[in-house]
Structures are given as C-alpha cells and as structure tokens.
Design a protein around this motif. Structure first.
Motif, PDB file in Angstrom:
ATOM      1  N   ASP A 106     -47.984   1.078 -98.123  1.00 37.36           N
ATOM      2  CA  ASP A 106     -46.881   1.068 -99.166  1.00 37.36           C
ATOM      3  C   ASP A 106     -46.812   2.380 -99.977  1.00 37.36           C
ATOM      4  OD1 ASP A 106     -46.177  -1.702 -98.089  1.00 37.36           O
ATOM      5  OD2 ASP A 106     -47.290  -2.475 -99.699  1.00 37.36           O
ATOM      6  N   SER A 108     -45.138   5.533-100.679  1.00 40.12           N
ATOM      7  CA  SER A 108     -43.906   6.466-100.111  1.00 40.12           C
ATOM      8  C   SER A 108     -44.156   7.744 -99.647  1.00 40.12           C
ATOM      9  CB  SER A 108     -43.005   6.739-101.438  1.00 40.12           C
ATOM     10  OG  SER A 108     -41.999   7.256-101.027  1.00 40.12           O
ATOM     11  N   HIS A 111     -44.579   7.705 -95.815  1.00 42.46           N
ATOM     12  CA  HIS A 111     -43.390   7.779 -94.946  1.00 42.46           C
ATOM     13  C   HIS A 111     -42.687   8.896 -94.983  1.00 42.46           C
ATOM     14  CE1 HIS A 111     -44.276   3.271 -94.135  1.00 42.46           C
ATOM     15  NE2 HIS A 111     -44.815   3.305 -95.346  1.00 42.46           N
ATOM     16  N   SER A 139     -35.108   5.833 -90.543  1.00 45.10           N
ATOM     17  CA  SER A 139     -35.787   4.983 -90.896  1.00 45.10           C
ATOM     18  C   SER A 139     -37.138   5.112 -91.771  1.00 45.10           C
ATOM     19  CB  SER A 139     -36.225   3.907 -89.532  1.00 45.10           C
ATOM     20  OG  SER A 139     -37.039   4.608 -88.808  1.00 45.10           O
ATOM     21  N   SER A 140     -37.699   6.255 -91.425  1.00 43.10           N
ATOM     22  CA  SER A 140     -38.936   6.276 -92.306  1.00 43.10           C
ATOM     23  C   SER A 140     -38.478   7.035 -93.775  1.00 43.10           C
ATOM     24  CB  SER A 140     -39.640   7.544 -91.766  1.00 43.10           C
ATOM     25  OG  SER A 140     -40.367   7.345 -90.426  1.00 43.10           O
ATOM     26  N   ARG A 143     -37.580   3.655 -95.654  1.00 36.12           N
ATOM     27  CA  ARG A 143     -39.057   2.994 -96.037  1.00 36.12           C
ATOM     28  C   ARG A 143     -39.404   3.753 -97.135  1.00 36.12           C
ATOM     29  NH1 ARG A 143     -41.486  -1.362 -97.212  1.00 36.12           N
ATOM     30  NH2 ARG A 143     -43.625  -1.426 -96.807  1.00 36.12           N
ATOM     31  N   ALA A 144     -39.337   5.085 -97.317  1.00 33.02           N
ATOM     32  CA  ALA A 144     -39.986   5.776 -98.241  1.00 33.02           C
ATOM     33  C   ALA A 144     -39.219   5.444 -99.549  1.00 33.02           C
ATOM     34  CB  ALA A 144     -39.984   7.115 -97.864  1.00 33.02           C
ATOM     35  N   ALA A 146     -37.243   3.004-100.300  1.00 35.02           N
ATOM     36  CA  ALA A 146     -37.391   1.557-100.830  1.00 35.02           C
ATOM     37  C   ALA A 146     -38.729   1.443-101.549  1.00 35.02           C
ATOM     38  CB  ALA A 146     -37.509   0.324 -99.583  1.00 35.02           C
ATOM     39  N   LEU A 147     -39.774   2.211-101.386  1.00 32.47           N
ATOM     40  CA  LEU A 147     -41.098   1.887-102.020  1.00 32.47           C
ATOM     41  C   LEU A 147     -40.984   2.838-103.357  1.00 32.47           C
ATOM     42  CD1 LEU A 147     -43.492   2.409 -98.588  1.00 32.47           C
ATOM     43  CD2 LEU A 147     -43.111   0.447-100.088  1.00 32.47           C
TER      44      LEU A 147
END
Length: 213
Positions: A106, A108, A111, A139-140, A143-144, A146-147
């Motif tokens: 998790d 960031s 990612h 997509s990476s 994800r980054a 979102a974190l």
C-alpha cells in the motif's frame, strides 16, 4: 534486584544494538542515494543498483533498498538502445519492485515506480506494446493516487504521458498542462520527514511544463 538489573541491562544492550544497526542502514542508504543522484551513464547506474541490492540483502524487511535498486535500473533502461538488453534490465527491475510491493503493497511510491517502468517496455516495441502498457500505466497511477493523492510524482508521470499522446487519444498540450501544473504545485507543498524518501521528478516536471507554455 540483581535479576531486574540484568534484565534492564539486556534491554539496554538490545536497544543500543538496534540503534547502531539503524544508524548504519541510514548512512549506507544516504550515501547510495547521493551516488545515484550524481550517476551518469549505464555503468554508474548499474553500480548504484548493485549497491542498493547489497543493502537490501542485509535489510530484507525494508522496501526502500529494493525500490532504489529497481529505480536505478529503470532509469538506466531508457538509455539502452538494444531492446533485448532493455527487457533484461526491466525484468530485474520488476523482480526488485515486486519484492518491495510484497513488503509494502500500500505504498504509493511503489505504484508510481511501476508506472515509470512501463514506458520503457513500450519503447522496445511501440506498435505491439503501446496499448497494453498504456492501460497498465494508468491503472498503476490510479492505484498510487488512491493511496496518496498528494504524491506529486503521480501527476508528473500522468502529465508526461498525456503530453506525448495525440489529442485524438485524449492527450496533447492542453490536456497535459493542468496536470503538470498540479504536479509542480504538489511538489512545492509535499513534505516527508524520512530523509531517504524519493525526491525525483520536480525538476523534470517543471521542464516538461515549460515546453508546453
């Protein structure tokens, strides 16, 4: 009473040993990062990657040495003219990054580094790899974000990718400019107490933004 003193001494020795070990790790990492910041050319980047791998071998539970070893190889790969050689470098970079992600899934920054690795894969064979890896890049980055939506490197990579896409594919200067502006703004306010934390991207973000003015 004697037993209590022995217990306290044991705790003190353990604490001092842990402090010395952490201090040694910090010094090794800071020295290696300084070398990476000054690296120029494949030999120096490869030496830096090897140095971080040695630190990772001694500190197997910490993600940062794996991160920096992978990062050094990714940066090196962009200047490699031989596609097969590039893929070999990126294969090793991916292995190191995968280990870091196992340790800290998790984080960031990991990612973001994944999103930074994929464009070098594309450059080996743009026609056949472009669509596949562009999807993986975004997509990476998603994800980054979102974190940690305050991570400025997310917007730097997103902006650069948009700047290099034609308007028909959702890119172009008008799309990229506000993203890079956001990256620069976030670099100005981003703070992290850890002296080992990644610092790359700000100068490049400003340079890319100037190209679009």
């Amino acid at each position: 009473m004697k037993k209590q003193v022995l217990v306290l001494l044991s705790i003190l020795v353990f604490a001092l040993s842990a402090f010395a070990q952490n201090s040694k790790y910090q010094e090794a990492m800071q020295s290696a990062i300084a070398s990476l910041d000054q690296a120029a050319g494949p030999d120096e980047y490869l030496a830096c990657a090897s140095r971080f791998e040695r630190i990772a071998g001694a500190e197997k539970t910490l993600w940062m040495p794996y991160y920096y070893a992978s990062y050094a190889l990714v940066v090196m790969s962009f200047d490699e003219a031989d596609g097969s050689r590039t893929d070999l470098l990126l294969d090793r970079a991916q292995e190191l990054l995968d280990t870091a992600l196992e340790l800290e899934p998790d984080e960031s920054e990991l990612h973001v580094l994944q999103a930074f690795l994929y464009p070098s894969r594309i450059l080996v064979d743009p026609m056949n790899r472009g669509m596949q890896y562009m999807e993986l890049i975004y997509s990476s980055l998603a994800r980054a974000k979102a974190l940690n939506p305050e991570n400025p490197r997310i917007y730097f990579l997103e902006g650069v990718n948009k700047a290099n896409l034609p308007p028909a594919m959702g890119g172009g200067p008008d799309v990229a400019r506000p993203i890079l502006e956001e990256s620069v703004a976030k670099f100005e306010t981003f703070t992290q107490d850890d002296p080992l934390w990644p610092q790359w991207g700000e100068e490049a973000a400003r340079s890319e933004l100037e190209k679009l003015q």
